[in-house]
Scaffold this motif. Structure first.
Motif, PDB file in Angstrom:
ATOM      1  N   UNK A  34      67.059   7.950  33.918  1.00 18.04           N
ATOM      2  CA  UNK A  34      68.498   8.058  34.176  1.00 18.04           C
ATOM      3  C   UNK A  34      69.242   8.515  32.929  1.00 18.04           C
ATOM      4  N   UNK A  35      68.828   8.034  31.768  1.00 18.28           N
ATOM      5  CA  UNK A  35      69.444   8.466  30.523  1.00 18.28           C
ATOM      6  C   UNK A  35      69.211   9.963  30.317  1.00 18.28           C
ATOM      7  N   UNK A  36      68.010  10.423  30.608  1.00 18.30           N
ATOM      8  CA  UNK A  36      67.728  11.864  30.484  1.00 18.30           C
ATOM      9  C   UNK A  36      68.625  12.679  31.419  1.00 18.30           C
ATOM     10  N   UNK A  37      68.889  12.156  32.608  1.00 21.81           N
ATOM     11  CA  UNK A  37      69.776  12.884  33.536  1.00 21.81           C
ATOM     12  C   UNK A  37      71.220  12.868  33.034  1.00 21.81           C
ATOM     13  N   UNK A  38      71.663  11.769  32.421  1.00 28.02           N
ATOM     14  CA  UNK A  38      73.007  11.746  31.839  1.00 28.02           C
ATOM     15  C   UNK A  38      73.126  12.808  30.747  1.00 28.02           C
ATOM     16  N   UNK A  39      72.084  12.946  29.927  1.00 24.20           N
ATOM     17  CA  UNK A  39      72.064  13.994  28.901  1.00 24.20           C
ATOM     18  C   UNK A  39      72.204  15.366  29.563  1.00 24.20           C
ATOM     19  N   UNK A  40      71.431  15.593  30.615  1.00 25.00           N
ATOM     20  CA  UNK A  40      71.449  16.899  31.291  1.00 25.00           C
ATOM     21  C   UNK A  40      72.817  17.194  31.898  1.00 25.00           C
ATOM     22  N   UNK A  41      73.395  16.206  32.540  1.00 22.10           N
ATOM     23  CA  UNK A  41      74.710  16.425  33.172  1.00 22.10           C
ATOM     24  C   UNK A  41      75.776  16.649  32.106  1.00 22.10           C
ATOM     25  N   UNK A  42      75.802  15.801  31.066  1.00 19.19           N
ATOM     26  CA  UNK A  42      76.855  15.942  30.058  1.00 19.19           C
ATOM     27  C   UNK A  42      76.730  17.262  29.302  1.00 19.19           C
ATOM     28  N   UNK A  43      75.513  17.637  28.952  1.00 22.49           N
ATOM     29  CA  UNK A  43      75.302  18.921  28.283  1.00 22.49           C
ATOM     30  C   UNK A  43      75.790  20.060  29.175  1.00 22.49           C
ATOM     31  N   UNK A  44      75.475  19.982  30.444  1.00 25.91           N
ATOM     32  CA  UNK A  44      75.869  21.023  31.394  1.00 25.91           C
ATOM     33  C   UNK A  44      77.377  21.063  31.595  1.00 25.91           C
ATOM     34  N   UNK A  45      78.029  19.899  31.549  1.00 27.32           N
ATOM     35  CA  UNK A  45      79.494  19.876  31.629  1.00 27.32           C
ATOM     36  C   UNK A  45      80.105  20.604  30.433  1.00 27.32           C
ATOM     37  N   UNK A  46      79.613  20.297  29.253  1.00 25.32           N
ATOM     38  CA  UNK A  46      80.139  20.923  28.039  1.00 25.32           C
ATOM     39  C   UNK A  46      79.931  22.435  28.093  1.00 25.32           C
ATOM     40  N   UNK A  47      78.752  22.853  28.542  1.00 31.68           N
ATOM     41  CA  UNK A  47      78.419  24.278  28.591  1.00 31.68           C
ATOM     42  C   UNK A  47      78.926  24.976  29.852  1.00 31.68           C
ATOM     43  N   UNK A  48      79.574  24.225  30.731  1.00 31.58           N
ATOM     44  CA  UNK A  48      80.142  24.759  31.978  1.00 31.58           C
ATOM     45  C   UNK A  48      79.091  25.472  32.833  1.00 31.58           C
ATOM     46  N   UNK A  49      77.951  24.806  32.989  1.00 27.46           N
ATOM     47  CA  UNK A  49      76.862  25.345  33.801  1.00 27.46           C
ATOM     48  C   UNK A  49      76.888  24.668  35.172  1.00 27.46           C
ATOM     49  N   UNK A  58      65.003  16.864  21.270  1.00 31.80           N
ATOM     50  CA  UNK A  58      64.319  17.889  22.078  1.00 31.80           C
ATOM     51  C   UNK A  58      64.976  17.985  23.452  1.00 31.80           C
ATOM     52  N   UNK A  59      65.247  16.847  24.083  1.00 32.06           N
ATOM     53  CA  UNK A  59      65.843  16.841  25.428  1.00 32.06           C
ATOM     54  C   UNK A  59      67.211  17.513  25.428  1.00 32.06           C
ATOM     55  N   UNK A  60      68.031  17.204  24.446  1.00 32.77           N
ATOM     56  CA  UNK A  60      69.373  17.783  24.376  1.00 32.77           C
ATOM     57  C   UNK A  60      69.289  19.292  24.141  1.00 32.77           C
ATOM     58  N   UNK A  61      68.445  19.696  23.197  1.00 37.58           N
ATOM     59  CA  UNK A  61      68.324  21.121  22.904  1.00 37.58           C
ATOM     60  C   UNK A  61      67.675  21.891  24.048  1.00 37.58           C
ATOM     61  N   UNK A  62      66.734  21.266  24.720  1.00 36.93           N
ATOM     62  CA  UNK A  62      66.105  21.906  25.881  1.00 36.93           C
ATOM     63  C   UNK A  62      67.144  22.155  26.973  1.00 36.93           C
ATOM     64  N   UNK A  63      68.002  21.167  27.207  1.00 36.14           N
ATOM     65  CA  UNK A  63      69.039  21.344  28.225  1.00 36.14           C
ATOM     66  C   UNK A  63      70.034  22.414  27.810  1.00 36.14           C
ATOM     67  N   UNK A  64      70.376  22.466  26.546  1.00 32.90           N
ATOM     68  CA  UNK A  64      71.255  23.525  26.063  1.00 32.90           C
ATOM     69  C   UNK A  64      70.626  24.896  26.296  1.00 32.90           C
ATOM     70  N   UNK A  65      69.336  25.014  26.038  1.00 28.83           N
ATOM     71  CA  UNK A  65      68.633  26.274  26.291  1.00 28.83           C
ATOM     72  C   UNK A  65      68.713  26.641  27.771  1.00 28.83           C
ATOM     73  N   UNK A  66      68.400  25.675  28.632  1.00 27.38           N
ATOM     74  CA  UNK A  66      68.420  25.945  30.080  1.00 27.38           C
ATOM     75  C   UNK A  66      69.826  26.315  30.555  1.00 27.38           C
ATOM     76  N   UNK A  67      70.846  25.642  30.033  1.00 31.31           N
ATOM     77  CA  UNK A  67      72.232  25.991  30.376  1.00 31.31           C
ATOM     78  C   UNK A  67      72.536  27.430  29.997  1.00 31.31           C
ATOM     79  N   UNK A  68      72.114  27.819  28.814  1.00 33.66           N
ATOM     80  CA  UNK A  68      72.399  29.171  28.348  1.00 33.66           C
ATOM     81  C   UNK A  68      71.680  30.229  29.175  1.00 33.66           C
ATOM     82  N   UNK A  69      70.473  29.925  29.612  1.00 32.44           N
ATOM     83  CA  UNK A  69      69.767  30.846  30.511  1.00 32.44           C
ATOM     84  C   UNK A  69      70.522  30.948  31.831  1.00 32.44           C
ATOM     85  N   UNK A  70      70.880  29.822  32.404  1.00 35.19           N
ATOM     86  CA  UNK A  70      71.556  29.810  33.714  1.00 35.19           C
ATOM     87  C   UNK A  70      72.910  30.500  33.653  1.00 35.19           C
ATOM     88  N   UNK A  71      73.682  30.216  32.607  1.00 39.51           N
ATOM     89  CA  UNK A  71      75.021  30.811  32.499  1.00 39.51           C
ATOM     90  C   UNK A  71      74.912  32.311  32.220  1.00 39.51           C
TER      91      UNK A  71
END
Length: 152
Positions: free
Chosen positions: A39-54, A131-144
């Motif tokens: 659940x913590x990993x999903x909170x990281x993913x959601x919050x990172x995605x909110x910031x990156x507007x993905x 790693x988890x935070x940076x991985x999500x940032x990478x995925x957000x940037x690919x998606x956006x």
């Protein structure tokens, strides 16, 4: 003839670079095997995605978080986590870490935030969080950048 580019014709990185995509998935599989709370990993993913507007990733990871038992109330409050009493000390520290790493160009990762994280998590866990935070940032940037669209 119009010179406007149709965003629906952007590449699908998973299709055009499957070997690289396999490595990207391996990082996610590694993180799933760690001791970090799902659940913590999903909170990281959601919050990172909110910031990156993905929008794609917000949609995907909100659904995943709900499946893991996360509450709608906490998901709704996530964009204002600093003002919400719904998050634990550990979650707040991780969300601050997430904010600072995702917005790394603004002020880097502060010694205060790193110090707080280091009192709550082991060295391996800190590495996994980074790693988890940076991985999500990478995925957000690919998606956006490829205008990946979530289904209606």
């Amino acid at each position: 003839m119009s010179s406007t580019f149709n965003s629906q014709h952007r590449i699908n990185i998973k299709e055009v670079e499957p070997e690289c995509w396999k490595l990207i998935i391996e990082i996610e599989q590694f993180l799933a095997r760690t001791s970090l709370d799902k659940q913590l990993r999903e909170l990281i993913k959601i919050r990172t995605s909110q910031i990156n507007k993905c929008a794609f990733c917000i949609d995907l990871h909100t659904k995943d978080a709900l499946k893991l038992g996360e509450t709608e109330r906490r998901i709704f409050a996530l964009s204002a986590w600093q003002e919400s009493p719904l998050f634990s000390e550990k979650e707040r520290a991780v969300l601050q870490l997430t904010e600072e790493i995702t917005k790394i160009n603004e002020a880097g990762l502060s010694d205060h935030t790193y110090g707080k994280i280091s009192t709550l998590f082991s060295g391996n866990e800190i590495a996994q969080l980074i790693i988890a935070i940076n991985h999500m940032n990478f995925l957000n940037r690919v998606a956006v950048s490829t205008k990946l669209i979530h289904p209606n």
